[in-house]
Design a protein around this motif. Sequence first.
Motif, PDB file in Angstrom:
ATOM      1  N   GLU A  67     -11.026   5.975   0.189  1.00  0.00           N
ATOM      2  CA  GLU A  67     -10.172   6.797  -0.662  1.00  0.00           C
ATOM      3  C   GLU A  67      -8.803   6.118  -0.875  1.00  0.00           C
ATOM      4  OE1 GLU A  67     -10.976   9.071  -2.509  1.00  0.00           O
ATOM      5  OE2 GLU A  67      -9.042   9.955  -3.055  1.00  0.00           O
ATOM      6  N   LEU A  68      -8.287   5.498   0.191  1.00  0.00           N
ATOM      7  CA  LEU A  68      -7.004   4.779   0.054  1.00  0.00           C
ATOM      8  C   LEU A  68      -7.150   3.631  -0.945  1.00  0.00           C
ATOM      9  CD1 LEU A  68      -5.711   4.554   3.752  1.00  0.00           C
ATOM     10  CD2 LEU A  68      -4.669   5.822   1.858  1.00  0.00           C
ATOM     11  N   ILE A  69      -8.273   2.926  -0.876  1.00  0.00           N
ATOM     12  CA  ILE A  69      -8.477   1.786  -1.771  1.00  0.00           C
ATOM     13  C   ILE A  69      -8.683   2.279  -3.211  1.00  0.00           C
ATOM     14  CG2 ILE A  69     -10.031  -0.170  -2.292  1.00  0.00           C
ATOM     15  CD1 ILE A  69      -8.056  -0.564   0.125  1.00  0.00           C
ATOM     16  N   ARG A  70      -9.347   3.404  -3.366  1.00  0.00           N
ATOM     17  CA  ARG A  70      -9.506   3.966  -4.718  1.00  0.00           C
ATOM     18  C   ARG A  70      -8.122   4.291  -5.304  1.00  0.00           C
ATOM     19  NH1 ARG A  70      -9.276   8.157  -7.414  1.00  0.00           N
ATOM     20  NH2 ARG A  70      -8.670   9.518  -5.695  1.00  0.00           N
ATOM     21  N   LYS A  71      -7.267   4.876  -4.483  1.00  0.00           N
ATOM     22  CA  LYS A  71      -5.906   5.206  -4.952  1.00  0.00           C
ATOM     23  C   LYS A  71      -5.105   3.930  -5.246  1.00  0.00           C
ATOM     24  CE  LYS A  71      -5.291   9.649  -2.650  1.00  0.00           C
ATOM     25  NZ  LYS A  71      -4.963  10.183  -1.316  1.00  0.00           N
ATOM     26  N   ALA A  72      -5.316   2.905  -4.412  1.00  0.00           N
ATOM     27  CA  ALA A  72      -4.587   1.639  -4.625  1.00  0.00           C
ATOM     28  C   ALA A  72      -4.973   1.038  -5.981  1.00  0.00           C
ATOM     29  CB  ALA A  72      -4.905   0.649  -3.501  1.00  0.00           C
ATOM     30  N   ARG A  73      -6.263   1.086  -6.307  1.00  0.00           N
ATOM     31  CA  ARG A  73      -6.733   0.553  -7.602  1.00  0.00           C
ATOM     32  C   ARG A  73      -6.090   1.299  -8.761  1.00  0.00           C
ATOM     33  NH1 ARG A  73     -12.546   0.014  -5.911  1.00  0.00           N
ATOM     34  NH2 ARG A  73     -12.467  -2.088  -5.072  1.00  0.00           N
ATOM     35  N   PHE A  74      -6.002   2.598  -8.591  1.00  0.00           N
ATOM     36  CA  PHE A  74      -5.405   3.452  -9.619  1.00  0.00           C
ATOM     37  C   PHE A  74      -3.939   3.054  -9.837  1.00  0.00           C
ATOM     38  CE2 PHE A  74      -2.881   7.442 -10.070  1.00  0.00           C
ATOM     39  CZ  PHE A  74      -3.277   7.806 -11.356  1.00  0.00           C
ATOM     40  N   LEU A  75      -3.194   2.945  -8.738  1.00  0.00           N
ATOM     41  CA  LEU A  75      -1.770   2.584  -8.863  1.00  0.00           C
ATOM     42  C   LEU A  75      -1.601   1.174  -9.407  1.00  0.00           C
ATOM     43  CD1 LEU A  75      -0.200   3.986  -5.544  1.00  0.00           C
ATOM     44  CD2 LEU A  75       0.020   4.925  -7.854  1.00  0.00           C
ATOM     45  N   ALA A  76      -2.510   0.273  -9.008  1.00  0.00           N
ATOM     46  CA  ALA A  76      -2.370  -1.143  -9.379  1.00  0.00           C
ATOM     47  C   ALA A  76      -2.735  -1.394 -10.838  1.00  0.00           C
ATOM     48  CB  ALA A  76      -3.254  -1.999  -8.476  1.00  0.00           C
ATOM     49  N   SER A  77      -3.429  -0.432 -11.469  1.00  0.00           N
ATOM     50  CA  SER A  77      -3.758  -0.627 -12.883  1.00  0.00           C
ATOM     51  C   SER A  77      -3.091   0.435 -13.739  1.00  0.00           C
ATOM     52  CB  SER A  77      -5.272  -0.699 -13.101  1.00  0.00           C
ATOM     53  OG  SER A  77      -5.952   0.037 -12.116  1.00  0.00           O
ATOM     54  N   GLN A  78      -1.795   0.567 -13.553  1.00  0.00           N
ATOM     55  CA  GLN A  78      -0.904   1.377 -14.386  1.00  0.00           C
ATOM     56  C   GLN A  78      -1.110   2.880 -14.252  1.00  0.00           C
ATOM     57  OE1 GLN A  78       1.516  -0.265 -15.359  1.00  0.00           O
ATOM     58  NE2 GLN A  78       1.092  -2.017 -16.701  1.00  0.00           N
ATOM     59  N   ALA A  79      -1.798   3.296 -13.179  1.00  0.00           N
ATOM     60  CA  ALA A  79      -1.957   4.730 -12.893  1.00  0.00           C
ATOM     61  C   ALA A  79      -2.418   5.514 -14.126  1.00  0.00           C
ATOM     62  CB  ALA A  79      -0.647   5.309 -12.331  1.00  0.00           C
ATOM     63  N   ARG A  80      -3.507   5.040 -14.684  1.00  0.00           N
ATOM     64  CA  ARG A  80      -4.010   5.693 -15.894  1.00  0.00           C
ATOM     65  C   ARG A  80      -4.945   6.840 -15.508  1.00  0.00           C
ATOM     66  NH1 ARG A  80      -7.829   3.094 -20.580  1.00  0.00           N
ATOM     67  NH2 ARG A  80      -7.850   4.987 -21.849  1.00  0.00           N
ATOM     68  N   ASP A  81      -4.586   8.044 -15.917  1.00  0.00           N
ATOM     69  CA  ASP A  81      -5.428   9.208 -15.623  1.00  0.00           C
ATOM     70  C   ASP A  81      -6.672   9.182 -16.498  1.00  0.00           C
ATOM     71  OD1 ASP A  81      -3.613  10.224 -13.774  1.00  0.00           O
ATOM     72  OD2 ASP A  81      -2.469  11.286 -15.314  1.00  0.00           O
ATOM     73  N   PRO A  82      -7.750   9.854 -16.049  1.00  0.00           N
ATOM     74  CA  PRO A  82      -8.951   9.878 -16.890  1.00  0.00           C
ATOM     75  C   PRO A  82      -8.700  10.691 -18.160  1.00  0.00           C
ATOM     76  CG  PRO A  82      -9.303  11.074 -14.803  1.00  0.00           C
ATOM     77  CD  PRO A  82      -7.916  10.550 -14.765  1.00  0.00           C
ATOM     78  N   ALA A  83      -8.737  10.014 -19.287  1.00  0.00           N
ATOM     79  CA  ALA A  83      -8.551  10.649 -20.604  1.00  0.00           C
ATOM     80  C   ALA A  83      -8.858   9.577 -21.641  1.00  0.00           C
ATOM     81  CB  ALA A  83      -7.105  11.138 -20.780  1.00  0.00           C
TER      82      ALA A  83
END
Length: 379
Positions: free
Chosen positions: A207-223
Amino acid sequence: MAEPRLYLSPPHMSGREEEYVAEAFRSNWIAPLGPMVDAFEREVCDYIGGGYATALMSGTAALHLALLLLGVKPGDEVLCATLTFSASANAIMYTGAVPAFIDCERKTWTIDPDLLEVELSACAKRGRKPRAVMAVDLYGQCADYRRIEDICRRYEVPMIEDAAEALGATCSGKKAGCFGQMAVFSFNGNKIITTSGGGMLVSSDGELIRKARFLASQARDPAPHYEHTTIGYNYRMSNILAAVGRGQLKVLNERVAARRQNFELYRKALGGLPGVGFMPEAAYGRSNRWLTCITVEPEEFGASREDIRLALEEENIEARPVWKPMHLQPVFAMCRKRGGDTAAEIFANGLCLPSGSNLREEDINRVYAIVRGCQYVKA
Ligand SMILES: Cc1ncc(COP(=O)(O)O)c(C=O)c1O
């Protein structure tokens, strides 16, 4: 003809990198991310024995994300080894927190578990718990996680392992990168394997790594459009650089063996000289001996580590003083510290010798002859 320059720790390609890079070109995966990145992450996890990983632009970026994921924020304090490269402490400053520095122990040069415990206990008494601890695996040697993990657990403070210099090392039979909530590797050009520039964040917590990926790629929400509820970063590794990393990883064990061999050859050559010592290897693990570090007692040897460094430089050989401790850096003068004299002493007398995995025995002999020639010149 002048001898070619001997660098401290130059890149050492295996030949496999070009095949992977060519594959990336053939498939037109030039854009950031792609199958090489996924495979590189998987292969690093396999190497260290499991977990999850995200490949990033640098080790420093990985440290920054690790701190953010632990909730480190302005006003917090993070305990950090003082004997390290500035990136460890800089990443703490990026979050708005401040580091407090802990001395190293003489027998490993890594963060002193006794002082860490004294500091955590003092913090608890003051009612001001640090937000995190950053331990550093120095010059390829793991910190003493047998004790550090236990201490951090008791004081309920999460720990980050800065393993930037230590891929391939072990502690208690486990690979560097397996300790704390998260660990960080660097693939900077001078590291044991390199992607020219790059890093990786690893953790047993997916889960930490999933969040890290999200932050590292401009924190783009699903949309379908670009939607953001968090500040993001552009920290991901490119597919081309991951291709280089895959080729390098194939020969990591050979690179560790070569660096350990450098150390043994240096020890054989220089070990008999009065006043010359070596960075000790901790009994609990196996160092990757990223850099061979010596210490020089000027009184006994008859010259200082700086005399030696300058003599080597005159012969076109790069050597470098051991990291200047963070508590002595002007930029961190305002930070608290616990101890510091051991790290300061190692800095005063410590020198890193050329340590590349492509170093030849005759190069080591060349270094030896110059070091030998410095003896007593200043006495
Ligand atoms: C101990 C330590 N931490 C962090 C880093 C930062 O890694 P990078 O250069 O990939 O940002 C390095 C090396 O460069 C390092 O030696």
